[in-house]
Design an enzyme around this catalytic site. Structure first.
Site, mmCIF file in Angstrom:
data_model
loop_
_atom_site.group_PDB
_atom_site.id
_atom_site.type_symbol
_atom_site.label_atom_id
_atom_site.label_comp_id
_atom_site.label_asym_id
_atom_site.label_seq_id
_atom_site.Cartn_x
_atom_site.Cartn_y
_atom_site.Cartn_z
ATOM 1 N N SER A 1 48.194 15.437 25.014
ATOM 2 C CA SER A 1 49.198 15.398 23.948
ATOM 3 C C SER A 1 49.599 16.795 23.493
ATOM 4 O O SER A 1 48.787 17.723 23.498
ATOM 5 C CB SER A 1 48.612 14.625 22.759
ATOM 6 O OG SER A 1 49.391 14.841 21.608
ATOM 7 N N THR B 1 58.032 12.224 25.038
ATOM 8 C CA THR B 1 57.881 10.996 24.245
ATOM 9 C C THR B 1 59.071 10.817 23.306
ATOM 10 O O THR B 1 59.400 11.721 22.529
ATOM 11 C CB THR B 1 56.565 11.048 23.443
ATOM 12 O OG1 THR B 1 55.490 11.158 24.371
ATOM 13 C CG2 THR B 1 56.383 9.800 22.595
ATOM 14 N N TYR C 1 56.308 16.682 22.526
ATOM 15 C CA TYR C 1 57.116 16.286 21.368
ATOM 16 C C TYR C 1 58.191 17.349 21.221
ATOM 17 O O TYR C 1 57.933 18.539 21.409
ATOM 18 C CB TYR C 1 56.260 16.195 20.107
ATOM 19 C CG TYR C 1 55.450 14.911 19.999
ATOM 20 C CD1 TYR C 1 56.065 13.670 20.135
ATOM 21 C CD2 TYR C 1 54.087 14.947 19.753
ATOM 22 C CE1 TYR C 1 55.337 12.500 20.028
ATOM 23 C CE2 TYR C 1 53.352 13.769 19.634
ATOM 24 C CZ TYR C 1 53.981 12.550 19.773
ATOM 25 O OH TYR C 1 53.265 11.394 19.668
ATOM 26 N N LYS D 1 58.712 8.821 27.971
ATOM 27 C CA LYS D 1 57.737 7.850 27.476
ATOM 28 C C LYS D 1 58.298 7.151 26.238
ATOM 29 O O LYS D 1 58.695 7.827 25.277
ATOM 30 C CB LYS D 1 56.427 8.562 27.126
ATOM 31 C CG LYS D 1 55.343 7.666 26.566
ATOM 32 C CD LYS D 1 54.006 8.407 26.526
ATOM 33 C CE LYS D 1 52.895 7.577 25.941
ATOM 34 N NZ LYS D 1 52.888 7.537 24.485
ATOM 35 N N HIS E 1 54.116 3.118 21.934
ATOM 36 C CA HIS E 1 53.163 4.005 21.263
ATOM 37 C C HIS E 1 51.954 3.208 20.765
ATOM 38 O O HIS E 1 51.368 3.507 19.720
ATOM 39 C CB HIS E 1 53.847 4.724 20.091
ATOM 40 C CG HIS E 1 53.529 6.196 19.999
ATOM 41 N ND1 HIS E 1 54.344 7.175 20.465
ATOM 42 C CD2 HIS E 1 52.457 6.847 19.480
ATOM 43 C CE1 HIS E 1 53.809 8.369 20.237
ATOM 44 N NE2 HIS E 1 52.647 8.183 19.638
HETATM 45 C C1 LIG Z 1 45.421 7.748 17.857
HETATM 46 C C2 LIG Z 1 46.578 7.755 18.804
HETATM 47 C C3 LIG Z 1 47.262 8.929 19.005
HETATM 48 C C4 LIG Z 1 48.316 8.959 19.908
HETATM 49 N N1 LIG Z 1 48.947 10.158 20.125
HETATM 50 C C5 LIG Z 1 49.963 10.215 21.006
HETATM 51 C C6 LIG Z 1 50.597 11.444 21.294
HETATM 52 O O1 LIG Z 1 50.229 12.485 20.765
HETATM 53 N N2 LIG Z 1 51.633 11.425 22.172
HETATM 54 C C7 LIG Z 1 52.068 10.277 22.779
HETATM 55 O O2 LIG Z 1 53.013 10.316 23.557
HETATM 56 N N3 LIG Z 1 51.456 9.104 22.553
HETATM 57 C C8 LIG Z 1 50.421 9.038 21.692
HETATM 58 N N4 LIG Z 1 49.793 7.839 21.472
HETATM 59 C C9 LIG Z 1 50.222 6.644 22.201
HETATM 60 C C10 LIG Z 1 49.436 6.458 23.500
HETATM 61 O O3 LIG Z 1 49.793 7.422 24.454
HETATM 62 C C11 LIG Z 1 49.692 5.075 24.132
HETATM 63 O O4 LIG Z 1 51.074 4.886 24.246
HETATM 64 C C12 LIG Z 1 49.068 3.928 23.366
HETATM 65 O O5 LIG Z 1 47.876 4.301 22.731
HETATM 66 C C13 LIG Z 1 48.785 2.761 24.302
HETATM 67 O O6 LIG Z 1 48.331 1.658 23.626
HETATM 68 P P1 LIG Z 1 46.782 1.265 23.468
HETATM 69 O O7 LIG Z 1 46.200 2.178 22.453
HETATM 70 O O8 LIG Z 1 46.853 -0.163 23.002
HETATM 71 O O9 LIG Z 1 46.121 1.388 24.823
HETATM 72 C C14 LIG Z 1 48.720 7.783 20.576
HETATM 73 C C15 LIG Z 1 48.012 6.598 20.375
HETATM 74 C C16 LIG Z 1 46.949 6.577 19.502
HETATM 75 C C17 LIG Z 1 46.186 5.294 19.337
#
Ligand SMILES: Cc1cc2nc3c(=O)[nH]c(=O)nc-3n(C[C@H](O)[C@H](O)[C@H](O)COP(=O)(O)O)c2cc1C
Length: 426
Positions: A164, A214, A187, A298, A322
């Site tokens: 990330s 994203t 981002y 994404k 997300h």
């Molecule tokens: C705590 C947390 C932080 C996340 N941070 C980012 C991020 O910085 N950038 C991003 O593109 N997606 C982020 N995501 C989304 C994840 O990449 C992903 O799309 C998502 O967690 C998938 O679903 P799941 O948690 O049910 O497996 C984040 C998700 C969580 C739970």
């Protein structure tokens, strides 16, 4: 029903349950009509009151869910809330899971699949499974080694990792720990293209093979469970986070603390926050023109946007909401997947993430045309519970389950998994 409601109201008032960490949502779900939500709530209730049932070591886990209550116990409540939160009433998190229930398996028999090959090739690199470690911000909030522990697990199990923008580890250190490429998630900073360009160039120099842009948080998001959890944390956020961030609404947006976000520091003109301005497709054109890395988008969930993405030269897509943390769409990513695949007409790979917890979930997405699938929370449960070993075990369990389904369904490799291996349930 009346008796059940009275009983639940009685339970809701119990200090014992509050002490066990059961909240109103769990109790509400217990009384809900949906079988899936009731079962999940029951499991949470059981785990909360039977502390002895928590696994004491990673190797005792039967499935990825076994890590969740252990991680919850170990991670400070405000950080846990950051991990667990969705948006509004968190319903899209549940929708992502329920999406898999709309599909049943249609296994074929008498096919020799003694040694299933779950391997996939993404842009010329082969991985033994389609399971991608998705970008999750601030992983040192869950374990002291954060993304480094995850990179070491990715190395041990040979998984693709995506880092990330708001990671607590630099892209350089992540790639070093992984011992191979790590993709970089971006981002945007629309207001200052020069800074975005510097971040992109830095990732490329460090050895990222792909940039994952994203696009599902452009309007922000309403994360109530995160705010509630932070309020219950007896510690003061301001002791660690400048201005009390990362709580939205507590401090001005510009106060967001980037001191532990090494991918955002080291530039002459440092962006205080990663997400500024609203990018459009023109921003994608600029990204494409500025780098030799593959550029993936994404957060795409419609056929129309998939078509536009191909037109603007995207090299791949993540079907993602997300993890239910963007808009509260109530639409499962696995439901969006077929139209996105249709929009690309097979020209670029489509990775799907959101709610993947079982080998059968992975199988269904692969049958619907995914090139790979991504996981977020499950590996963080592993990380929070047992560090690198926890992450490795989560990856190993998912792989084992997926390969078992492949054998059961008579599919010897990924190409053999077709739309005919699943069928819509009524
Ligand atoms: C705590 C947390 C932080 C996340 N941070 C980012 C991020 O910085 N950038 C991003 O593109 N997606 C982020 N995501 C989304 C994840 O990449 C992903 O799309 C998502 O967690 C998938 O679903 P799941 O948690 O049910 O497996 C984040 C998700 C969580 C739970």
């Amino acid at each position: 029903m009346t008796d059940r409601r009275r009983f639940l109201a009685f339970l809701a008032g119990s200090p014992l349950l509050a002490a066990a960490g059961l909240n109103e949502r769990v109790l509400r779900d217990l009384g809900a009509g949906s079988h899936r939500r009731a079962a999940a709530a029951l499991q949470a209730a059981q785990q909360a009151v039977q502390d002895g049932s928590l696994i004491a070591r990673a190797s005792a886990a039967l499935n990825v869910f076994d890590f969740e209550p252990v991680a919850k116990k170990k991670i400070p409540i405000a950080h846990w809330a950051y991990l667990a939160t969705g948006t509004d009433d968190d319903a899209t998190i549940g929708a992502n899971r329920e999406g898999f229930d709309r599909w049943a398996l249609r296994p074929r028999r008498l096919v020799n699949v003694d040694e299933p090959d779950a391997g996939v090739t993404l842009y010329g690199t082969r991985y033994p499974t389609p399971i991608v470690i998705n970008p999750v911000g601030s992983q040192k909030a869950f374990h002291p080694l954060g993304e480094i522990a995850v990179a070491r697990a990715a190395r041990a199990r040979d998984h693709l990792q995506v880092l990330s923008t708001v990671a607590t580890t630099s892209i350089e250190d992540a790639i070093k720990a992984r011992g191979a490429t790590v993709w970089f998630q971006l981002y945007h900073d629309v207001e200052n293209w020069a800074r975005t360009l510097q971040m992109v160039q830095r990732a490329e120099r460090a050895g990222s093979a792909a940039l994952v842009f994203t696009v599902d948080l452009l309007a922000g998001s309403n994360r109530e469970a995160m705010i509630r959890g932070a309020r219950r944390d007896p510690r003061h956020c301001v002791d660690c986070h400048l201005g009390g961030a990362p709580l939205p609404g507590v401090s001005a947006v510009n106060d967001r603390d980037i001191r532990r976000k090494p991918n955002l520091v080291g530039y002459p003109d440092v962006p205080r926050i990663p997400e500024t301005g609203t990018p459009t497709w023109e921003f994608v054109d600029r990204l494409k023109a500025s780098t030799g890395m593959k550029v993936l988008i994404k957060g795409i969930v419609t056929r129309e946007d998939a078509e536009l993405a191909v037109q603007h030269g995207a090299d791949g897509l993540f079907v993602s909401n997300h993890g239910g943390r963007a808009e509260n769409s109530l639409r499962a990513t696995v439901t969006s997947l077929p139209e996105v695949v249709q929009g690309t007409r097979g020209r670029i790979p489509v990775i799907c993430d959101g709610g993947f917890r079982r080998g059968t979930d992975i199988f269904k997405a692969m049958a619907l045309g995914a090139a790979s699938i991504g996981i977020g929370r499950p590996y963080i449960w592993g990380l929070g519970a047992f560090g690198q070993e926890g992450v490795e075990t989560v990856l190993a369990l998912l792989r084992k389950e997926f390969e078992l389904v492949m054998r059961q369904a008579g599919t010897k490799n990924i190409a053999a998994i077709t739309r005919d291996h699943i069928v819509a349930r009524n």
